[in-house]
Scaffold this active site. Structure first.
Site, PDB file in Angstrom:
ATOM      1  CB  CYS A 161      -0.933  -0.006   1.217  1.00 17.41           C
ATOM      2  SG  CYS A 161      -1.991   1.460   1.324  1.00 17.41           S
ATOM      3  CB  CYS A 191      -0.574   2.358   4.048  1.00 17.94           C
ATOM      4  SG  CYS A 191      -2.174   1.771   3.493  1.00 17.94           S
ATOM      5  CG  ASP A 192       3.253   1.211   4.439  1.00 20.19           C
ATOM      6  OD1 ASP A 192       2.812   1.655   5.509  1.00 20.19           O
ATOM      7  OD2 ASP A 192       3.076   0.032   4.063  1.00 20.19           O
TER       8      ASP A 192
END
Length: 319
Positions: free
Chosen positions: A134, A137-138
């Site tokens: 992701c 997300c990261d």
């Protein structure tokens, strides 16, 4: 055979939020945790984009807090994975781990979607330590670093383009000579100065120094030559698989297998069955959107149970 007003299948932000809301509504939900209690966030280290945590929060810690909050209001959690269901009549029948049978007046499905993985050496061991599925997300953790995106579809192009906001260099690795992505997505990626391509190369091994990712080993499909691409992170972007196999075609699914919901609700094609989280969301796949959809499913289920009284099932259950 145990009967419940409401059963929730799956945890993670969607299932836990649904459990919190329905438990507070005195529905005493029974929640089956599935194969991966807590969902994908239990594989994540620090979560910085979930509202309310100024300094971030560890993924497992966030999920454990949600679970405890649901338990505080009376939700009951049980290990086990739904292996089949009968949604043809109420109460619905849910079989867990092939041999435990339950019935419920309403059902919330929050079984999520699993990122497709490469299945190569080092991949699973380095999840959360440089391997991710992701970018949203990261990506922030890879500011001014080199990253690799494995994949050739629209998702891979989108992930790579997003990562250029942070990374100093993004390398797209694809096992074929041609990308599967739409032309507009390909053109956007190729026009980005930070993105380079390694085509017709199969990913073979995620490299590390023992604690974090240092690169990716690939093999040239034409020559058989192996080479190592240095990088600080590897993003796997080859798609997701919604966890809906156990439904046996009893709910309307889209062409990929995600549960279809009605309009802006959590209602499915079967009255009394509701879906939330990544099992019905192929677009956003974020913890906060999953939690929001869990709230919707809980409220929809509560309203359904209030408006659709059920008869005494004791005769059926004792048969």
């Amino acid at each position: 055979m145990e009967h419940r007003k409401l059963i929730i299948l799956g945890t993670g932000p969607a299932g836990y939020t649904a459990a919190i809301y329905t438990a507070r509504a005195n529905l005493e939900p029974l929640v089956f945790e599935g194969e991966e209690p807590g969902g994908q966030l239990t594989l994540t280290t620090e979560v910085e984009n979930f509202p309310g945590f100024v300094d971030g929060v560890m993924g497992p810690e966030l999920m454990e807090s949600m679970k405890k909050q649901a338990e505080k209001f009376g939700a009951v959690f049980a290990r086990g994975k739904a292996t089949s269901v009968d949604l043809s009549k109420r109460p619905f029948t849910i079989t867990v781990d092939k041999d435990r049978v339950y019935t419920a007046d309403a059902l919330i499905i929050a079984t999520g979607a699993s990122a497709k993985m490469l299945g190569i050496e080092g991949e699973s061991e380095l999840i959360g330590r440089g391997v991710s599925t992701c970018a949203t997300c990261d990506g922030f953790f890879f500011r001014n670093k080199r990253v690799i995106v494995v994949g050739g579809g629209d998702s891979a192009m989108e992930e790579a383009t997003f990562l250029t906001k942070f990374a100093s260099e993004v390398t797209i690795v694809h096992r074929r000579n041609e990308l599967r992505a739409s032309k507009v997505m390909q053109d956007r990626a190729r026009a980005n100065e930070k993105i380079r391509f390694v085509m017709n190369a199969t990913s073979e091994k995620v490299l590390s120094d023992g604690s974090k990712v240092t690169g990716l080993q690939v093999v040239d499909n034409e020559t058989g030559e192996r080479k190592q691409i240095e990088a600080d992170g590897v993003f796997v972007a080859i798609g997701h698989r919604p966890n809906t196999e156990f439904l046996g075609g009893q709910l309307e699914l889209d062409s990929v297998g995600y549960i279809v919901t009605k309009g802006n609700t959590s209602e499915t094609s079967v009255a009394g069955v509701f879906a939330c989280g990544d099992v019905m969301d192929s677009r956003y796949r974020q913890a906060i959107t999953a939690a929001g959809s869990g709230c919707k499913a809980a409220m929809d289920a509560e309203k359904f149970l209030e408006g659709h009284a059920v008869e005494d099932w004791s005769v059926t259950l004792n048969a």
